[in-house]
Design a protein around this motif. Structure first.
Motif, PDB file in Angstrom:
ATOM      1  N   VAL B  94       4.157  57.869  12.164  1.00 23.91           N
ATOM      2  CA  VAL B  94       2.884  57.358  12.693  1.00 23.91           C
ATOM      3  C   VAL B  94       2.166  58.445  13.489  1.00 23.91           C
ATOM      4  CG1 VAL B  94       1.825  55.644  14.208  1.00 23.91           C
ATOM      5  CG2 VAL B  94       3.655  54.963  12.660  1.00 23.91           C
ATOM      6  N   THR B  95       2.916  59.195  14.306  1.00 20.44           N
ATOM      7  CA  THR B  95       2.297  60.282  15.061  1.00 20.44           C
ATOM      8  C   THR B  95       1.661  61.293  14.116  1.00 20.44           C
ATOM      9  OG1 THR B  95       4.148  60.035  16.593  1.00 20.44           O
ATOM     10  CG2 THR B  95       2.714  61.930  16.928  1.00 20.44           C
ATOM     11  N   TYR B  96       2.427  61.671  13.092  1.00 20.88           N
ATOM     12  CA  TYR B  96       1.938  62.619  12.095  1.00 20.88           C
ATOM     13  C   TYR B  96       0.653  62.107  11.452  1.00 20.88           C
ATOM     14  CZ  TYR B  96       2.009  65.224   7.643  1.00 20.88           C
ATOM     15  OH  TYR B  96       1.685  66.008   6.566  1.00 20.88           O
ATOM     16  N   ALA B  97       0.641  60.803  11.076  1.00 21.23           N
ATOM     17  CA  ALA B  97      -0.519  60.241  10.383  1.00 21.23           C
ATOM     18  C   ALA B  97      -1.739  60.201  11.294  1.00 21.23           C
ATOM     19  CB  ALA B  97      -0.191  58.843   9.864  1.00 21.23           C
ATOM     20  N   VAL B  98      -1.522  59.879  12.575  1.00 24.06           N
ATOM     21  CA  VAL B  98      -2.653  59.827  13.502  1.00 24.06           C
ATOM     22  C   VAL B  98      -3.240  61.228  13.694  1.00 24.06           C
ATOM     23  CG1 VAL B  98      -3.310  59.387  15.904  1.00 24.06           C
ATOM     24  CG2 VAL B  98      -1.893  57.736  14.679  1.00 24.06           C
ATOM     25  N   PHE B 236     -13.902  55.152   4.228  1.00 24.60           N
ATOM     26  CA  PHE B 236     -13.119  55.665   3.106  1.00 24.60           C
ATOM     27  C   PHE B 236     -12.218  56.826   3.550  1.00 24.60           C
ATOM     28  CE2 PHE B 236     -12.517  58.569  -0.442  1.00 24.60           C
ATOM     29  CZ  PHE B 236     -12.102  57.723  -1.456  1.00 24.60           C
ATOM     30  N   SER B 237     -12.788  57.782   4.257  1.00 21.06           N
ATOM     31  CA  SER B 237     -12.033  58.980   4.618  1.00 21.06           C
ATOM     32  C   SER B 237     -10.934  58.684   5.630  1.00 21.06           C
ATOM     33  CB  SER B 237     -12.976  60.044   5.190  1.00 21.06           C
ATOM     34  OG  SER B 237     -13.987  60.315   4.265  1.00 21.06           O
ATOM     35  N   VAL B 238     -11.241  57.848   6.611  1.00 20.35           N
ATOM     36  CA  VAL B 238     -10.240  57.523   7.625  1.00 20.35           C
ATOM     37  C   VAL B 238      -9.067  56.778   6.973  1.00 20.35           C
ATOM     38  CG1 VAL B 238      -9.775  56.077   9.641  1.00 20.35           C
ATOM     39  CG2 VAL B 238     -11.786  57.550   9.605  1.00 20.35           C
ATOM     40  N   VAL B 239      -9.397  55.789   6.153  1.00 23.47           N
ATOM     41  CA  VAL B 239      -8.347  54.990   5.534  1.00 23.47           C
ATOM     42  C   VAL B 239      -7.490  55.848   4.605  1.00 23.47           C
ATOM     43  CG1 VAL B 239      -7.901  53.114   3.904  1.00 23.47           C
ATOM     44  CG2 VAL B 239      -9.560  52.796   5.737  1.00 23.47           C
ATOM     45  N   VAL B 240      -8.140  56.619   3.730  1.00 22.26           N
ATOM     46  CA  VAL B 240      -7.384  57.405   2.753  1.00 22.26           C
ATOM     47  C   VAL B 240      -6.547  58.479   3.456  1.00 22.26           C
ATOM     48  CG1 VAL B 240      -7.608  59.036   0.858  1.00 22.26           C
ATOM     49  CG2 VAL B 240      -8.893  56.911   0.818  1.00 22.26           C
ATOM     50  N   SER B 241      -7.107  59.138   4.471  1.00 17.71           N
ATOM     51  CA  SER B 241      -6.328  60.205   5.106  1.00 17.71           C
ATOM     52  C   SER B 241      -5.181  59.613   5.932  1.00 17.71           C
ATOM     53  CB  SER B 241      -7.217  61.114   5.965  1.00 17.71           C
ATOM     54  OG  SER B 241      -7.893  60.371   6.946  1.00 17.71           O
ATOM     55  N   PHE B 242      -5.408  58.461   6.555  1.00 11.57           N
ATOM     56  CA  PHE B 242      -4.339  57.859   7.368  1.00 11.57           C
ATOM     57  C   PHE B 242      -3.210  57.310   6.489  1.00 11.57           C
ATOM     58  CE2 PHE B 242      -2.551  54.252   9.849  1.00 11.57           C
ATOM     59  CZ  PHE B 242      -2.041  54.994  10.897  1.00 11.57           C
ATOM     60  N   LEU B 243      -3.597  56.510   5.487  1.00  5.88           N
ATOM     61  CA  LEU B 243      -2.552  55.922   4.645  1.00  5.88           C
ATOM     62  C   LEU B 243      -1.848  57.000   3.818  1.00  5.88           C
ATOM     63  CD1 LEU B 243      -4.146  52.553   3.467  1.00  5.88           C
ATOM     64  CD2 LEU B 243      -2.844  53.075   5.519  1.00  5.88           C
ATOM     65  N   GLY B 244      -2.598  58.000   3.380  1.00  6.29           N
ATOM     66  CA  GLY B 244      -1.979  59.106   2.641  1.00  6.29           C
ATOM     67  C   GLY B 244      -0.945  59.820   3.496  1.00  6.29           C
ATOM     68  N   ALA B 245      -1.267  60.012   4.778  1.00  9.55           N
ATOM     69  CA  ALA B 245      -0.341  60.736   5.659  1.00  9.55           C
ATOM     70  C   ALA B 245       0.898  59.914   5.985  1.00  9.55           C
ATOM     71  CB  ALA B 245      -1.065  61.159   6.935  1.00  9.55           C
ATOM     72  N   LEU B 246       0.780  58.590   5.942  1.00 12.50           N
ATOM     73  CA  LEU B 246       1.982  57.768   6.147  1.00 12.50           C
ATOM     74  C   LEU B 246       2.997  58.037   5.036  1.00 12.50           C
ATOM     75  CD1 LEU B 246       0.585  54.251   7.186  1.00 12.50           C
ATOM     76  CD2 LEU B 246       1.733  55.924   8.634  1.00 12.50           C
ATOM     77  N   ASN B 247       2.506  58.509   3.901  1.00  9.69           N
ATOM     78  CA  ASN B 247       3.340  58.779   2.733  1.00  9.69           C
ATOM     79  C   ASN B 247       3.759  60.240   2.626  1.00  9.69           C
ATOM     80  OD1 ASN B 247       4.435  57.224   0.728  1.00  9.69           O
ATOM     81  ND2 ASN B 247       2.414  56.501   0.077  1.00  9.69           N
ATOM     82  N   ALA B 248       3.578  60.996   3.695  1.00  6.38           N
ATOM     83  CA  ALA B 248       3.808  62.443   3.633  1.00  6.38           C
ATOM     84  C   ALA B 248       5.224  62.771   3.185  1.00  6.38           C
ATOM     85  CB  ALA B 248       3.559  63.042   5.015  1.00  6.38           C
ATOM     86  N   PRO B 260      12.641  71.064  13.336  1.00  8.05           N
ATOM     87  CA  PRO B 260      13.977  71.259  13.930  1.00  8.05           C
ATOM     88  C   PRO B 260      14.500  69.966  14.557  1.00  8.05           C
ATOM     89  CG  PRO B 260      12.283  72.164  15.345  1.00  8.05           C
ATOM     90  CD  PRO B 260      11.585  71.729  14.095  1.00  8.05           C
ATOM     91  N   GLY B 261      15.795  69.765  14.472  1.00 10.80           N
ATOM     92  CA  GLY B 261      16.353  68.473  14.874  1.00 10.80           C
ATOM     93  C   GLY B 261      15.766  67.416  13.963  1.00 10.80           C
ATOM     94  N   SER B 262      15.108  66.423  14.554  1.00  9.24           N
ATOM     95  CA  SER B 262      14.414  65.460  13.718  1.00  9.24           C
ATOM     96  C   SER B 262      12.947  65.390  14.134  1.00  9.24           C
ATOM     97  CB  SER B 262      15.080  64.092  13.813  1.00  9.24           C
ATOM     98  OG  SER B 262      15.212  63.718  15.168  1.00  9.24           O
ATOM     99  N   ALA B 263      12.426  66.522  14.601  1.00  8.92           N
ATOM    100  CA  ALA B 263      11.072  66.539  15.156  1.00  8.92           C
ATOM    101  C   ALA B 263       9.999  66.292  14.095  1.00  8.92           C
ATOM    102  CB  ALA B 263      10.808  67.863  15.864  1.00  8.92           C
ATOM    103  N   SER B 264      10.296  66.582  12.825  1.00 16.46           N
ATOM    104  CA  SER B 264       9.303  66.304  11.780  1.00 16.46           C
ATOM    105  C   SER B 264       9.917  65.424  10.692  1.00 16.46           C
ATOM    106  CB  SER B 264       8.750  67.605  11.192  1.00 16.46           C
ATOM    107  OG  SER B 264       9.782  68.345  10.582  1.00 16.46           O
ATOM    108  N   LEU B 265      10.878  64.600  11.110  1.00 12.92           N
ATOM    109  CA  LEU B 265      11.570  63.727  10.151  1.00 12.92           C
ATOM    110  C   LEU B 265      10.702  62.509   9.835  1.00 12.92           C
ATOM    111  CD1 LEU B 265      14.359  63.281   8.658  1.00 12.92           C
ATOM    112  CD2 LEU B 265      14.904  61.757  10.544  1.00 12.92           C
ATOM    113  N   VAL B 266       9.811  62.639   8.845  1.00 15.33           N
ATOM    114  CA  VAL B 266       9.006  61.486   8.455  1.00 15.33           C
ATOM    115  C   VAL B 266       9.854  60.563   7.581  1.00 15.33           C
ATOM    116  CG1 VAL B 266       6.745  62.596   8.617  1.00 15.33           C
ATOM    117  CG2 VAL B 266       8.067  62.759   6.512  1.00 15.33           C
ATOM    118  N   LEU B 267       9.378  59.358   7.380  1.00  7.24           N
ATOM    119  CA  LEU B 267      10.172  58.344   6.684  1.00  7.24           C
ATOM    120  C   LEU B 267      10.571  58.787   5.280  1.00  7.24           C
ATOM    121  CD1 LEU B 267       8.232  55.261   8.010  1.00  7.24           C
ATOM    122  CD2 LEU B 267      10.703  55.545   8.195  1.00  7.24           C
TER     123      LEU B 267
END
Lengths: 294, 312
Positions: B94-98, B236-248, B260-267
């Motif tokens: 979520v942090t990454y997507a925001v 359009f842009s906010v929705v697509v960029s946010f939902l797309g980033a949830l899928n990173a 490092p560690g789990s600092a960028s461990l997305v789902l």
């Protein structure tokens, strides 16, 4: 391809050619200033370092190679299995694109014209695939049941099933904005539905299919998530999967083999950049005139 | 386009009555099915069905070590929660997507304002700024991990001001997430910029002129006129960029693999790790978590932005 007339710019009044104002010049200077770190430096870094020796590329600077190592590219062909990756990418991406464009535009016509509730539901289901994330594990399970897990065919079917929504979404909106009069006239004159689709609908949809097609070919060509899960065995790897395995497999050094990784990145990106070069004008124009309205 | 109406060779020389029949909605509508069927079959088979199956698999004991798939209630979620992965990965995602969504829209809207006018020079810039869209996210990841290396070009430039600067952007837990989000923004900005240009050019020039005549400055014109009328493109842009980033996944897998560690461990990276370890049930549970996030965060977001469009 008489479609250029359809995409003619909307009726802007013929503005007098203004002299380039000071404001415009400032904006262009600003753009050039931004483009330098944003585009020029990354591209330059990529290309010059792909032509350096391993030791020199590890410095990651922007200087020209002291000795030009064109054989990096030969190494990528041999050790990175570039030829095989290119073959796999082509035999997967082109049929996927063709299937998605043809089936998607056929369905879009039906979704736009039919009044049935069941068709509305089908439309919403297929558009849902744009927003919802794909479920990977059940996909693998399903392909196992079908006996095509790990194959190019399975990967192709999954790509088609998850990408159709894009064409359906773009083209349905386009058809809805078209008057049905000509179709009805053609039907009264005795044209069959397949004929109307082939001779009337498909040609009118070309501008939006071009934009949708280019976006699709970019995302299909670069697709990595499903490839990693669904294509097992090196001989079926597409270019991105080949690039990932090539970059990850450098046991003798701690970091990447930047010289070879960069050569592979360059070669992997090249086919799409070449395609883009030819359609660039119409794509950028199409997009900046609002082909993707929400 | 009259050539298209040429009589079909003999086959369906339709008499007037059948034409009328074809135009009556009920029957005519049935003829649409052949056109929609291939899309419906493929979408259901390879998108809808896996999606529904995933809801079941998330609550089963399913591993690579046994061929039996047995329901086990909430065990997968409990395991993932106990090991800390579920919460960590959700928070990171979520942090990454925001971050990605905010950066993406600020940068792309800025670029769009600079390139809005249609001119040969701007056409060139539009095509140039589109280049990153073409390359694979993996490739973008490799290029930027080179630029962000401690000895890389970015630190070399900063080193001109502050000699000896050698920050490891991707190796520091404080900067890694913003750095990978930035790569995501860089990769997709070209297309979002074009969406904003389309939105800006759809604003009637007369409104902007009227505001100018009323004495509004550049900032007021942007904020009170352009930005409000830009609402559809903004949504359009906010929705697509946010939902797309949830899928990173791609960029992070190419650069940090969650570290490092789990600092960028997305789902999605956590999902891949569970899958690679043979824990397919756990992987399904993570997949369902992503889908739930998309719905739980996406639906209110779309609703709020739509409401704003109407009020705007």
């Amino acid at each position: 391809m008489s479609t250029t007339t359809d995409t003619a710019p909307p009726t802007t009044p013929p503005r007098r050619r203004r002299r380039v104002s000071r404001g415009d010049l400032a904006m262009q200077a600003g753009l050039a200033f931004i483009a330098l770190p944003w585009i020029v430096v990354p591209v330059w870094l990529l290309v010059v370092n792909s032509l350096k020796s391993y030791e020199e590329a590890s410095l990651l600077d922007l200087s020209l190679p002291s000795e030009w190592r064109f054989d990096n590219y030969a190494t990528v062909f041999e050790e990175g299995n570039y030829g095989m990756g290119l073959f796999n990418s082509l035999v997967i991406a082109l049929p996927t694109l063709a299937t998605v464009i043809v089936f998607g535009s056929m369905a879009a016509w039906a979704f736009a014209r039919s009044q049935r509730v069941s068709m509305k539901i089908a439309y919403n289901m297929s558009v849902l695939s744009i927003l919802l994330p794909p479920a990977i594990l059940p996909t693998i399970y399903e392909l196992q049941v079908l006996g095509i897990d790990g194959s190019r065919l399975g990967y192709y079917l999954v790509l088609v099933g998850t990408r159709l929504g894009v064409v359906v979404f773009l083209a349905t909106g386009f058809v809805r904005a078209m008057s049905p009069d000509i179709e009805e006239a053609a039907a009264i004159d005795g044209a069959s539905k397949p004929q109307i689709y082939r001779l009337l609908i498909l040609p009118s949809l070309l501008p939006v299919l071009l934009v949708g097609g280019v976006i699709l070919i970019i995302t299909i060509w670069n697709e990595f998530l499903f490839a990693l899960f669904l294509l097992r065995g090196g001989e079926r790897a597409t270019l991105p999967l080949g690039l990932f395995r090539f970059a990850s497999a450098a046991p003798e050094v701690a970091s990447f083999r930047w010289d070879l990784v960069f050569a592979h990145v360059t070669l992997t990106s090249l086919p799409i950049v070449i395609v883009y070069f030819f359609v660039q004008r119409r794509l950028v124009q199409g997009l900046s005139e609002g082909a993707v309205k929400g | 386009m009259t050539s298209t109406t040429e009589a079909p060779a003999g086959r369906s020389e339709a008499p007037a009555s059948s034409v009328r029949r074809r135009l009556r909605p009920g029957r005519a509508d049935r003829r649409w099915w052949p056109f929609a069927a291939p899309t419906i079959v493929l979408t259901v088979a390879f998108f809808i069905l896996p999606f529904l199956l995933n809801i079941y698999f998330a609550f089963t004991q399913w591993t690579g070590f046994s061929s039996v798939i047995a329901p086990n209630g909430l065990d997968n979620f409990r395991n993932l929660a106990d090991s800390g992965v579920l919460w960590t990965a959700t928070r990171v995602t979520v942090t990454y997507a925001v971050i990605a969504m905010l950066l993406q829209n600020v940068i792309s809207l800025g670029l769009a304002l600079l390139m809005q006018n249609t001119s040969p020079v701007n056409s060139f810039f539009r095509a140039l700024f589109f280049l990153p869209v073409l390359i694979s996210p993996l490739a973008a990841g490799y290029i930027w991990s080179a630029i962000l290396e401690p000895q890389g070009p970015l630190n070399a430039v900063i080193g001109l001001v502050s000699p000896g600067f050698d920050h490891a952007w991707l190796g520091d837990t404080r900067t890694v997430l913003a750095s990978v989000a930035f790569i995501d923004v860089w990769k997709w900005s070209g297309i979002v910029t074009l969406v904003y240009i389309a939105g800006l050019n759809a604003i009637p020039q007369s409104l902007v002129e009227a505001a100018r005549i009323d004495g509004a400055g550049a900032w007021k014109i942007f904020w009170l006129v352009k930005f409000r009328l830009l609402a559809p493109a903004f949504t359009f842009s906010v929705v697509v960029s946010f939902l797309g980033a949830l899928n990173a996944f791609d960029i992070i897998q190419a650069t940090t693999r969650g570290g490092p560690g789990s600092a960028s461990l997305v789902l999605n990276v956590a999902l891949y790790r569970q899958y690679a370890g043979g824990f397919f049930g756990n992987a399904s549970a993570i997949s369902l978590t992503i889908a739930a996030l998309v719905v739980v965060l996406g639906v209110p977001l779309i609703a709020a932005l739509r409401r704003r469009e109407l009020e705007g």
